[in-house]
Structures are given as C-alpha cells and as structure tokens.
Design a protein around this motif. Structure first.
Motif, PDB file in Angstrom:
ATOM      1  N   ALA A 121       0.841  -1.196   0.000  1.00 25.32           N
ATOM      2  CA  ALA A 121       0.000   0.000   0.000  1.00 25.32           C
ATOM      3  C   ALA A 121       0.874   1.243   0.000  1.00 25.32           C
ATOM      4  O   ALA A 121       1.986   1.236   0.530  1.00 25.32           O
ATOM      5  N   VAL A 122       0.344   2.283  -0.619  1.00 27.49           N
ATOM      6  CA  VAL A 122       0.951   3.608  -0.574  1.00 27.49           C
ATOM      7  C   VAL A 122      -0.127   4.555  -0.072  1.00 27.49           C
ATOM      8  O   VAL A 122      -1.256   4.537  -0.569  1.00 27.49           O
ATOM      9  N   SER A 123       0.231   5.358   0.908  1.00 29.72           N
ATOM     10  CA  SER A 123      -0.719   6.323   1.487  1.00 29.72           C
ATOM     11  C   SER A 123      -0.230   7.735   1.190  1.00 29.72           C
ATOM     12  O   SER A 123       0.564   8.308   1.958  1.00 29.72           O
ATOM     13  N   PRO A 124      -0.691   8.309   0.063  1.00 35.97           N
ATOM     14  CA  PRO A 124      -0.252   9.653  -0.298  1.00 35.97           C
ATOM     15  C   PRO A 124      -0.628  10.669   0.780  1.00 35.97           C
ATOM     16  O   PRO A 124      -1.747  10.660   1.305  1.00 35.97           O
ATOM     17  N   GLY A 125       0.325  11.512   1.132  1.00 33.91           N
ATOM     18  CA  GLY A 125       0.071  12.585   2.093  1.00 33.91           C
ATOM     19  C   GLY A 125       0.052  12.154   3.548  1.00 33.91           C
ATOM     20  O   GLY A 125      -0.160  12.989   4.436  1.00 33.91           O
ATOM     21  N   ALA A 126       0.281  10.887   3.842  1.00 35.00           N
ATOM     22  CA  ALA A 126       0.208  10.411   5.230  1.00 35.00           C
ATOM     23  C   ALA A 126       1.266  11.065   6.114  1.00 35.00           C
ATOM     24  O   ALA A 126       1.010  11.350   7.285  1.00 35.00           O
ATOM     25  N   VAL A 127       2.451  11.303   5.563  1.00 36.74           N
ATOM     26  CA  VAL A 127       3.496  11.943   6.372  1.00 36.74           C
ATOM     27  C   VAL A 127       3.126  13.401   6.639  1.00 36.74           C
ATOM     28  O   VAL A 127       3.371  13.915   7.738  1.00 36.74           O
ATOM     29  N   ASP A 128       2.504  14.047   5.678  1.00 32.69           N
ATOM     30  CA  ASP A 128       2.034  15.418   5.903  1.00 32.69           C
ATOM     31  C   ASP A 128       1.078  15.445   7.090  1.00 32.69           C
ATOM     32  O   ASP A 128       1.171  16.312   7.956  1.00 32.69           O
ATOM     33  N   HIS A 129       0.185  14.474   7.165  1.00 32.69           N
ATOM     34  CA  HIS A 129      -0.740  14.378   8.300  1.00 32.69           C
ATOM     35  C   HIS A 129       0.018  14.062   9.594  1.00 32.69           C
ATOM     36  O   HIS A 129      -0.316  14.595  10.654  1.00 32.69           O
ATOM     37  N   SER A 130       1.029  13.210   9.511  1.00 29.29           N
ATOM     38  CA  SER A 130       1.796  12.836  10.702  1.00 29.29           C
ATOM     39  C   SER A 130       2.483  14.033  11.346  1.00 29.29           C
ATOM     40  O   SER A 130       2.728  14.037  12.553  1.00 29.29           O
ATOM     41  N   GLY A 144      17.393  14.275  -0.515  1.00 29.15           N
ATOM     42  CA  GLY A 144      16.732  15.507  -0.932  1.00 29.15           C
ATOM     43  C   GLY A 144      15.327  15.301  -1.460  1.00 29.15           C
ATOM     44  O   GLY A 144      14.776  16.175  -2.127  1.00 29.15           O
ATOM     45  N   ILE A 145      14.722  14.157  -1.153  1.00 23.44           N
ATOM     46  CA  ILE A 145      13.382  13.828  -1.654  1.00 23.44           C
ATOM     47  C   ILE A 145      12.323  14.444  -0.739  1.00 23.44           C
ATOM     48  O   ILE A 145      12.368  14.256   0.475  1.00 23.44           O
ATOM     49  N   PRO A 146      11.358  15.186  -1.296  1.00 21.08           N
ATOM     50  CA  PRO A 146      10.269  15.711  -0.474  1.00 21.08           C
ATOM     51  C   PRO A 146       9.548  14.554   0.233  1.00 21.08           C
ATOM     52  O   PRO A 146       9.227  13.537  -0.383  1.00 21.08           O
ATOM     53  N   LEU A 147       9.309  14.724   1.513  1.00 20.12           N
ATOM     54  CA  LEU A 147       8.787  13.661   2.370  1.00 20.12           C
ATOM     55  C   LEU A 147       7.277  13.855   2.552  1.00 20.12           C
ATOM     56  O   LEU A 147       6.843  14.770   3.239  1.00 20.12           O
ATOM     57  N   HIS A 148       6.484  12.982   1.897  1.00 21.28           N
ATOM     58  CA  HIS A 148       5.033  13.118   1.932  1.00 21.28           C
ATOM     59  C   HIS A 148       4.277  11.825   2.221  1.00 21.28           C
ATOM     60  O   HIS A 148       3.223  11.859   2.855  1.00 21.28           O
ATOM     61  N   ASP A 149       4.754  10.698   1.726  1.00 24.76           N
ATOM     62  CA  ASP A 149       3.928   9.491   1.661  1.00 24.76           C
ATOM     63  C   ASP A 149       4.467   8.348   2.523  1.00 24.76           C
ATOM     64  O   ASP A 149       5.670   8.236   2.745  1.00 24.76           O
ATOM     65  N   GLU A 150       3.549   7.503   2.969  1.00 24.31           N
ATOM     66  CA  GLU A 150       3.919   6.281   3.674  1.00 24.31           C
ATOM     67  C   GLU A 150       3.724   5.093   2.743  1.00 24.31           C
ATOM     68  O   GLU A 150       2.774   5.050   1.959  1.00 24.31           O
ATOM     69  N   LEU A 151       4.638   4.135   2.857  1.00 25.57           N
ATOM     70  CA  LEU A 151       4.535   2.882   2.118  1.00 25.57           C
ATOM     71  C   LEU A 151       4.435   1.753   3.131  1.00 25.57           C
ATOM     72  O   LEU A 151       5.211   1.711   4.087  1.00 25.57           O
ATOM     73  N   THR A 152       3.488   0.870   2.919  1.00 21.25           N
ATOM     74  CA  THR A 152       3.325  -0.293   3.789  1.00 21.25           C
ATOM     75  C   THR A 152       3.956  -1.493   3.101  1.00 21.25           C
ATOM     76  O   THR A 152       3.682  -1.760   1.931  1.00 21.25           O
ATOM     77  N   LEU A 153       4.802  -2.184   3.846  1.00 27.06           N
ATOM     78  CA  LEU A 153       5.431  -3.406   3.365  1.00 27.06           C
ATOM     79  C   LEU A 153       5.024  -4.539   4.286  1.00 27.06           C
ATOM     80  O   LEU A 153       4.809  -4.331   5.486  1.00 27.06           O
ATOM     81  N   GLU A 154       4.905  -5.743   3.720  1.00 26.70           N
ATOM     82  CA  GLU A 154       4.527  -6.883   4.540  1.00 26.70           C
ATOM     83  C   GLU A 154       5.310  -8.124   4.139  1.00 26.70           C
ATOM     84  O   GLU A 154       5.793  -8.254   3.015  1.00 26.70           O
ATOM     85  N   LEU A 155       5.375  -9.022   5.101  1.00 24.21           N
ATOM     86  CA  LEU A 155       5.927 -10.347   4.901  1.00 24.21           C
ATOM     87  C   LEU A 155       4.876 -11.321   5.433  1.00 24.21           C
ATOM     88  O   LEU A 155       4.534 -11.260   6.625  1.00 24.21           O
ATOM     89  N   LEU A 156       4.335 -12.152   4.568  1.00 22.46           N
ATOM     90  CA  LEU A 156       3.373 -13.144   5.014  1.00 22.46           C
ATOM     91  C   LEU A 156       4.146 -14.302   5.610  1.00 22.46           C
ATOM     92  O   LEU A 156       5.128 -14.778   5.045  1.00 22.46           O
ATOM     93  N   LEU A 157       3.680 -14.752   6.762  1.00 21.82           N
ATOM     94  CA  LEU A 157       4.395 -15.791   7.505  1.00 21.82           C
ATOM     95  C   LEU A 157       3.763 -17.148   7.340  1.00 21.82           C
ATOM     96  O   LEU A 157       2.614 -17.283   7.017  1.00 21.82           O
TER      97      LEU A 157
END
Length: 157
Positions: A121-130, A144-157
């Motif tokens: 998942a990618v959550s656009p603007g989530a860091v702005d909200h944080s 130097g990348i503008p910091l705006h979005d959160e990325l969700t990573l997972e490992l299925l077990l």
C-alpha cells in the motif's frame, strides 16, 4: 551477534538509539504516535554492547515493526533483528509481519524487499498528516526527496 528481548536494564541504550535515529522516543506511522520506549523490543548485541534495536507491537495475528535501527550499516544487524522479529511473530501465531516506511527511504525499501517483504500500500500525504502529531518530521527526507507518503510493506508468515 546475539539478538534477544530487551530488558529494563537496556533502557538507557534504547533511549539513546531512538533519540539519535528518531529525534526522540516518538515514532509516528499510519496516524498513530508511538512512544517507542514503551513498546516491546528486540536488541542486537555484539561484544556486550547494544548495536541495534527493533520495536514492535502485536495486534491479533499481526506483528507491526514500529522502529528498526542499526546505527552502523552493513554489519547484518538489521537482517538479524528482522529475522528474529519474524521468528517471534511465528511463535506468537502471527500470519503477517508488516511495517511503514516513507517515500524517501530508498535504502530501507531496498533492504526490506531483499528480505522478502512486498509493498502492499501507498498512502499519499500520510506523512504530511503525521506532522500534526510530530511537528519535527522534516519536509525533505533522504537524498533531498520531499517527504510526503507512507509505504506499507509486509511479509506473510
């Protein structure tokens, strides 16, 4: 290297690692502010000193990695901590290990994907909200990348 559950005796070292990496004890992800010093943790030790830290929370059948810090890169500390967290998750009956990183954290994205994690998942603007929860989150991140979005990573077990 030895990875073990953190104890109260580790609190000073844990606080120092978190302050260096996160600017304090608060980590914010998916709209939640965590006091990482209050979370269960795994520590990596080498020659009697703590060289890495992973904090986490378990909810239902999922383990969320909240922070992962290996202050000296390329020693295998992060890999050992992530592997130990996956083992802990399996032992707790979890089916999923997951975490949040940010759009600027290219080194982390490479690290996690090489260890079998997938971007789900990618959550656009989530860091702005944080920033409303933690105003010290910078506007510009790694490389130097503008910091705006959160990325969700997972490992299925």
């Amino acid at each position: 290297m030895n990875v073990r559950p953190a104890t109260a005796a580790d609190s000073t070292a844990i606080s120092a690692i978190l302050t260096e990496a996160w600017g304090g004890h608060i980590a914010v992800a998916h709209g939640t502010a965590y006091d990482a010093t209050a979370l269960p943790a795994l520590v990596a030790e080498e020659d009697g000193r703590i060289v890495g830290l992973l904090t986490y929370t378990i909810e239902g059948d999922e383990l969320e990695v909240v922070t992962l810090d290996a202050p000296i890169p390329q020693l295998g500390v992060g890999s050992e901590l992530l592997s130990a967290a996956a083992d802990l998750a399996r032992a707790a009956g979890c089916r999923r290990l997951w975490l949040i990183t940010t759009n600027d954290n290219l080194d982390a994205l490479r690290f996690y994907q090489r260890r079998g994690m997938r971007i789900v998942a990618v959550s656009p603007g989530a860091v702005d909200h944080s920033r409303t929860l933690k105003p010290t989150i910078p506007e510009t991140g790694a490389y130097g990348i503008p910091l705006h979005d959160e990325l969700t990573l997972e490992l299925l077990l």
